[in-house]
Scaffold this active site. Sequence first.
Site, mmCIF file in Angstrom:
data_model
loop_
_atom_site.group_PDB
_atom_site.id
_atom_site.type_symbol
_atom_site.label_atom_id
_atom_site.label_comp_id
_atom_site.label_asym_id
_atom_site.label_seq_id
_atom_site.Cartn_x
_atom_site.Cartn_y
_atom_site.Cartn_z
ATOM 1 N N GLU A 174 -72.738 -53.764 -8.168
ATOM 2 C CA GLU A 174 -71.786 -53.349 -9.202
ATOM 3 C C GLU A 174 -72.478 -53.236 -10.555
ATOM 4 O O GLU A 174 -73.557 -53.777 -10.780
ATOM 5 C CB GLU A 174 -70.618 -54.331 -9.295
ATOM 6 C CG GLU A 174 -70.976 -55.806 -9.261
ATOM 7 C CD GLU A 174 -71.802 -56.318 -10.409
ATOM 8 O OE1 GLU A 174 -71.566 -55.865 -11.561
ATOM 9 O OE2 GLU A 174 -72.692 -57.155 -10.197
ATOM 10 N N GLU A 315 -75.978 -55.318 -9.868
ATOM 11 C CA GLU A 315 -76.534 -54.054 -9.360
ATOM 12 C C GLU A 315 -76.817 -54.086 -7.867
ATOM 13 O O GLU A 315 -77.320 -53.115 -7.317
ATOM 14 C CB GLU A 315 -77.845 -53.670 -10.077
ATOM 15 C CG GLU A 315 -77.750 -53.471 -11.558
ATOM 16 C CD GLU A 315 -79.106 -53.138 -12.169
ATOM 17 O OE1 GLU A 315 -80.055 -52.808 -11.418
ATOM 18 O OE2 GLU A 315 -79.221 -53.202 -13.405
#
Length: 347
Positions: A174, A315
Site C-alpha cells: 500500500e 509498499e
Amino acid sequence: MRKLDSLLAIPALDRASQPNIQAAIDGKAKPLHALGRIEQLAVQLAVIQKTALPAVSQPHLLVFAGDHGLTRSGVAAYPSAVTVSMVDTLLSGRASANAFARVVGAQVSVIDAGVAADLSDRRGLIHAKIALGTNDASEVPAMSADQAVSALLAGADVAMQAIANGANLICLGEMGIGNSSSAALIIHRLAPAPLETCVGPGAGHSPEGLAHKYRVLAKAAARTDVNEPIDVLAQFGGYEIAMMAGALLACAKAGVAVIVDGVICSAAALIALRLAPQAHDYCIFAHASVEPGHKIIMDALRAKPLLNLGMRLGEGTGALLAIPLLQAACGLLSDVADLKDVLEGSA
C-alpha cells in the site's frame, strides 16, 4: 450485496493431503522438524496449491494507493501530495518495492484506489479510483457503506485478474499518507484494543505530533461506536485498505496464497478475516512492523510474522522479502533428498 456474499463464500481449506505432505518432509535428509517454520510453510503451500511439489513461480505484488481525509486534521507528518509522488516513483520502477521485486522476480502493479488527485494520464497505473480520497473521519464517515463494498469488490477484481494472468502468489502492499491513522482506528474496533495502544508514529512524528494524532483519532473514535467490519471500514477506512481486504478475500476464494505486508496491510487482513475467518489459512504474514498496532493484530488473529527487520515503510517491501523463504520451503519438498536414499547410498 450478492457479489459480496459470493466473495465471502470461501470454502474451508482442504487439508486431506496434509498428513502425506508432513510425512514427506519428515522423511527428508535432516533431523525431524529441524527446519522449523520453513517446514510449516512447505506444508501450507502444498496444501493450498493441492500438490506435493508447490512452487512460487509468478509472484505478483499489488500496491494499492489512496489518500485519507484525516490528514486535513494534521495526523500525518507529510502532506497528501506525497502519495502522488510515491505513485509516480513506483510507476517509474525506482521505489524500494521495485528494487526488492526485481531481486525476487516479482511483478509489480500499482492501483489507484482513491488518490486525491487526477491520475488518469498515468500510464501503467491500474485505475480503480472510488473517490478523490476519503472524508475526514474525525468529522464524518470516511466513506459510505456502498463505497466500502465497491472498494472491496474492486480489490477482489484486481487480484482475480492477476491470478488469471498466471500469478500463483499475491503480495499485498500500500501507499497512502495518513493510512496508519486509519489502521489504528480499525485495529481499535476490530481487534479490539484500547485506542492508545493502537496509535504509533506512522511515517515519522515528534512526540508533540504523536500526541496531536492521538487526540484527532480519539475524536474520530468518539463519533461512532460501530464494531462490525463493513461499518468500521466505512467509518474509518481508506480505499486502499478496503481494496487490499477484497484482494485477500479473492485470493482465498481462488485458492492462492497471499503474503500480507506490515501494519496497514494487516489492518486490511483484520477486516477481511473478520468477514471470512476461513480465509486465514491462505495468509502468510510477512514481517513484524514496529508500529504498536501490528502486534495487536497478530495477537488478535493468532498469527506470527516471518520476519522482524525493524521496517515501517509499506509498499509491500516486507512481503517481497518473505518470498525467498517461501521459495526455500518449496525447494525443501522438490530438491532435498529423502533420508532413506541417503542411508541406502552410504550402506
